[in-house]
Design a protein around this motif. Structure first.
Motif, short mmCIF file in Angstrom:
data_model
loop_
_atom_site.label_atom_id
_atom_site.label_comp_id
_atom_site.label_asym_id
_atom_site.label_seq_id
_atom_site.Cartn_x
_atom_site.Cartn_y
_atom_site.Cartn_z
N ALA A 58 4.60 -13.76 -4.33
CA ALA A 58 3.22 -13.92 -3.85
C ALA A 58 2.87 -15.40 -3.68
CB ALA A 58 2.24 -13.24 -4.80
N GLU A 59 3.28 -16.23 -4.63
CA GLU A 59 2.97 -17.66 -4.53
C GLU A 59 3.67 -18.29 -3.32
OE1 GLU A 59 2.33 -18.65 -9.29
OE2 GLU A 59 4.32 -18.77 -8.39
N VAL A 60 4.92 -17.94 -3.13
CA VAL A 60 5.67 -18.50 -2.01
C VAL A 60 5.06 -18.03 -0.68
CG1 VAL A 60 7.89 -18.42 -0.83
CG2 VAL A 60 7.81 -18.77 -3.30
N LEU A 61 4.70 -16.77 -0.60
CA LEU A 61 4.14 -16.24 0.65
C LEU A 61 2.77 -16.83 0.94
CD1 LEU A 61 5.31 -12.56 0.23
CD2 LEU A 61 5.96 -14.09 2.10
N GLN A 181 -6.44 -9.52 2.68
CA GLN A 181 -6.73 -8.22 2.09
C GLN A 181 -7.15 -7.22 3.16
OE1 GLN A 181 -6.53 -7.32 -1.48
NE2 GLN A 181 -6.39 -5.41 -0.31
N VAL A 182 -7.96 -7.66 4.11
CA VAL A 182 -8.37 -6.79 5.21
C VAL A 182 -7.17 -6.39 6.05
CG1 VAL A 182 -9.77 -6.65 7.31
CG2 VAL A 182 -10.71 -7.73 5.25
N VAL A 183 -6.31 -7.36 6.32
CA VAL A 183 -5.11 -7.07 7.11
C VAL A 183 -4.21 -6.08 6.38
CG1 VAL A 183 -2.98 -8.07 8.06
CG2 VAL A 183 -5.16 -9.25 8.36
N TYR A 184 -3.99 -6.29 5.09
CA TYR A 184 -3.16 -5.36 4.32
C TYR A 184 -3.75 -3.95 4.35
CZ TYR A 184 -1.13 -2.90 0.36
OH TYR A 184 -0.54 -1.95 -0.43
N ASP A 185 -5.06 -3.83 4.09
CA ASP A 185 -5.69 -2.51 4.06
C ASP A 185 -5.62 -1.84 5.44
OD1 ASP A 185 -6.33 -2.86 1.40
OD2 ASP A 185 -8.37 -3.57 1.81
N VAL A 202 4.48 -0.57 5.01
CA VAL A 202 3.70 -1.80 5.23
C VAL A 202 4.65 -2.98 5.38
CG1 VAL A 202 2.06 -3.41 4.19
CG2 VAL A 202 1.64 -0.95 4.06
N PHE A 203 5.65 -3.07 4.52
CA PHE A 203 6.64 -4.14 4.61
C PHE A 203 7.32 -4.11 5.98
CE2 PHE A 203 10.93 -5.84 4.07
CZ PHE A 203 10.71 -7.02 3.38
N ASP A 204 7.69 -2.93 6.45
CA ASP A 204 8.35 -2.80 7.76
C ASP A 204 7.40 -3.20 8.89
OD1 ASP A 204 10.65 -1.93 6.57
OD2 ASP A 204 10.28 0.20 6.94
N LEU A 229 0.44 -9.37 -0.89
CA LEU A 229 -0.31 -8.33 -1.58
C LEU A 229 0.44 -7.01 -1.67
CD1 LEU A 229 -3.77 -8.95 0.16
CD2 LEU A 229 -3.11 -9.65 -2.16
N THR A 230 1.56 -6.91 -1.00
CA THR A 230 2.29 -5.64 -0.93
C THR A 230 3.08 -5.40 -2.21
OG1 THR A 230 2.53 -5.96 1.47
CG2 THR A 230 3.92 -4.29 0.44
#
Length: 307
Positions: A58-61, A181-185, A202-204, A229-230
């Protein structure tokens, strides 16, 4: 170690100076300056192999998201092409009907080019440049027809960009939300019904958006932030891709195979992908743990006017 710390301090000082200049020119926020500093620190630690506690995925991303925010990423007009050149290696598994014979599993290497446009017919070219057995045992088995590499030819008008299962016009792509967060959701709400898990889908979907599709800088940054966030995304560390370029990899493991996304932490460019066998029995692939069962190096991306 003193030399590494000196280099890190110099890079941080330089990044802070750049942040101050940008803030003075265009009212840059403290958050954006912090992202730039974090991205520089993470990149230096990863590439220098320092002794500080390892960063998390998460930190790297989030750090690379700060880099993507300020890295140009043009989106073609509807009448232009998005061009990608890559070198791929994929499994070719021939399911024979004769139970008396085991058929070989091979790896097929190919050069691939694709031109995609929303309004004009595109093109894909695939040139097979090599073929080898997956394992020594496969060398003595019956060879079947190659099924790993699709043939080239015309590519129809795309009409829209895909993000998950959402179909987006160019205007909609440019106006897509940029809060991670909006993009992930939103992506999670628009993934298909297949796959082993929703997180894997989601990863794909994010991988596909970074792979051979355009995305403006703010959206690219948000995609990296959404990937952070995944659940299940891990840090694979500093790796070398098949083209010999050094990058940082994050990974997601599903159905016995670990898929790694390799990117340049200094530019945010997705350099390549790699699929590594971690549970042969679960994957259905008869090969040792750690076998690379597929990889891709993205060698060139551009917006062009003609095929």
């Amino acid at each position: 170690m003193p030399d590494i710390l000196d280099d890190l301090r110099a890079d941080l000082d330089a990044a802070f100076a750049r942040a101050e200049r940008k803030r003075a020119r265009r009212g840059w926020t403290f958050g954006a300056a912090t992202a730039a500093l974090a991205s520089t620190a993470v990149a230096v630690v990863l590439l220098a192999g320092g002794t500080t506690p390892p960063a998390t995925a998460a930190e790297v991303l989030r750090a690379v998201a700060g880099v993507a925010q300020d890295t140009p990423a043009p989106v073609p007009r509807d009448d232009q092409y998005y061009y990608v050149r890559s070198r791929t290696t994929n499994l070719s598994m021939f399911a024979g009907v004769d139970p008396k014979h085991e058929h070989a599993v091979t790896l097929v290497e190919a050069d691939r080019e694709i031109w995609q446009s929303l309004k004009r017919p595109g093109q894909m070219t695939v040139k097979v440049i090599g073929k080898r057995p997956l394992t020594p045992a496969d060398a003595g088995r019956r060879q079947g027809p190659d099924v790993a590499v699709p043939g080239g030819g015309r590519v129809g008008k795309q009409h829209h960009y895909l993000l998950g299962t959402e179909r987006l016009s160019r205007a909609e792509l440019l106006a897509y939300p940029t809060d991670p967060q909006v993009v992930y959701d939103r992506i999670r709400a628009h993934v298909g019904s297949g796959g082993d898990s929703r997180e894997g889908q989601v990863f794909d979907a994010i991988s596909s958006a970074l792979r051979e599709r355009p995305a403006p800088p703010a959206l690219r940054a948000a995609l990296y932030g959404a990937l952070a966030l995944t659940p299940g995304v891990t840090l694979a560390g500093t790796v070398t891709d098949r083209a010999g370029r050094t990058g940082t990899a994050v990974a997601f493991t599903e159905v016995g195979v670990r898929t790694e996304l390799i990117f340049d932490p200094r530019t945010s460019e997705l350099l390549g992908e790699r699929r590594v066998l971690v549970e042969p029995a679960r994957s259905g692939i008869d090969a040792p743990v750690g076998t690379v069962v597929g990889d891709t190096a993205y060698l060139e991306r551009a917006v062009v006017d003609e095929l």
